[in-house]
Design a protein around this motif. Sequence first.
Motif, PDB file in Angstrom:
ATOM      1  N   GLN A  40      51.954  19.395  70.595  1.00  0.00           N
ATOM      2  CA  GLN A  40      51.485  18.960  69.283  1.00  0.00           C
ATOM      3  C   GLN A  40      50.599  17.736  69.442  1.00  0.00           C
ATOM      4  O   GLN A  40      49.694  17.495  68.633  1.00  0.00           O
ATOM      5  CB  GLN A  40      52.675  18.653  68.372  1.00  0.00           C
ATOM      6  N   ASP A  81      55.935  19.411  62.278  1.00  0.00           N
ATOM      7  CA  ASP A  81      55.347  20.472  63.110  1.00  0.00           C
ATOM      8  C   ASP A  81      56.069  20.593  64.445  1.00  0.00           C
ATOM      9  O   ASP A  81      56.298  21.700  64.942  1.00  0.00           O
ATOM     10  CB  ASP A  81      53.861  20.189  63.347  1.00  0.00           C
ATOM     11  N   ILE A 109      57.857  23.903  65.937  1.00  0.00           N
ATOM     12  CA  ILE A 109      57.527  24.435  67.263  1.00  0.00           C
ATOM     13  C   ILE A 109      58.796  24.642  68.087  1.00  0.00           C
ATOM     14  O   ILE A 109      58.953  25.660  68.767  1.00  0.00           O
ATOM     15  CB  ILE A 109      56.547  23.485  67.982  1.00  0.00           C
ATOM     16  N   LEU A 150      53.287  27.223  66.562  1.00  0.00           N
ATOM     17  CA  LEU A 150      53.391  26.487  65.305  1.00  0.00           C
ATOM     18  C   LEU A 150      53.316  27.372  64.069  1.00  0.00           C
ATOM     19  O   LEU A 150      54.129  27.258  63.160  1.00  0.00           O
ATOM     20  CB  LEU A 150      52.305  25.410  65.240  1.00  0.00           C
TER      21      LEU A 150
END
Length: 449
Positions: free
Chosen positions: A262, A273, A277, A324
């Motif tokens: 990320q 996020d 993930i 994601l």
Amino acid sequence: MTKLKLSLATAAMAALPGLASAEVVPGVNPSTDSVFIFNTLLFLIGGIIVFWMAAGFAMLEAGLVRSKNVTMQLTKNVSLFSLAAIFYWAIGYNLMYPLGTWNIEGVLSGVWGPGVLEEVGITADAADDYGYASTGSDFFFQLMFCAATASIVSGTLAERIKLWPFLIFTIVLTSVIYPLQASWKWGGGFLDAAGFLDFAGSTVVHSVGGWAALTGAIILGPRIGKYKDGRTVPMPGSNLALATLGTFILWMGWFGFNGGSQLAMGSVGDVADVSRIFSNTNAAAAGGAVAALILTQILFKKPDLTMILNGALAGLVSITAEPLTPSLGMATLIGAIGGVIVVFAVPMLDKLKIDDVVGAIPVHLMAGIWGTIAVCLSNYQSELNPDGTTLGIQLYGIIVVGIFTIVTSGVLWFILKATMGIRVSEEDEINGLDMAELGMEAYPEFKAG
């Protein structure tokens, strides 16, 4: 992981109200400071977790080779990581991030002059702007991906390759081959400009290791006795407990591999996020393992542990290109298809008489290709998603990286074969590489078999 697309997430202060009331220090911006700190922390923690994957590869390979070759695999894994650390610093990192071009002067100056080691902390002009994150943390994180690529090759070519030619190949792979093609995507090169998407490296890392391994396996040839009278002779590994431990270590390491990619932890959105993930990564691994479990029961009447282990790893590789944007259900399905690929690809390679000792080619190459294509399932380019990709673009990236890796690896393998020889003698292979190449056994209480 493209550096060019990174931007400072100054909204981090909204998530850190306690810092908002801190005393203002001249020359220091608390908002910028917090973003720099948290981004750097993500790189460092992610890098540490990915480093642990080196132990996973070592345990997986030690468990899947025969007892007479275990020490050799452990030696190769420690050595390849150490060589990658040195040569990725000396050449690879500066080659990988040249803003899309290879500047000889820039590369050479990064070796012994101004380069990575000068910027392991804050850069000289950091009083006004620290930048995105510490250069040292970025170098540390990226090194782990580079080393993982070499680990993929190690398992495929086990039990019959000489130590030193393999290590020379590792030096070139980690200092030139991997960094150069990675620069085309993550260094802002032409693949990135074309819109090719590969979040954490299904192609950039895993398929590159897979292509290099496939090329080496074809040139090296199969182990003695592996294919006889038109049939494949099973050569069971020495320790399935170690192989299982290695798989779980790799599974854990993938949270750093994908989550750290990320590349930002300075805002509420970034942290959300990363958690998404993590969840998708885990779901894909579970999908791959369960798919292999069920499919081997159906095809072979009994579950096959080695297929289940590789099914989980294939699920992880499959989700790496885009961990994601899929839902949890889609991530599970993407991973499950990776597990199915492994179950069918392993016997297919045997029919072609391509001897892959640990199953790295199905896991890293074939599942890597699938994962790169699967990006289109959740991140397809449209009016609502202009930053997405298309099947054509993804195939273009796969083909370009594949051709480059096959050609460069093939040339290097042939040079090593012609100059040093890459395969041990028949006698040494039969007796085992532990005693022949190293003079020590992993299990000295038992006679190697």
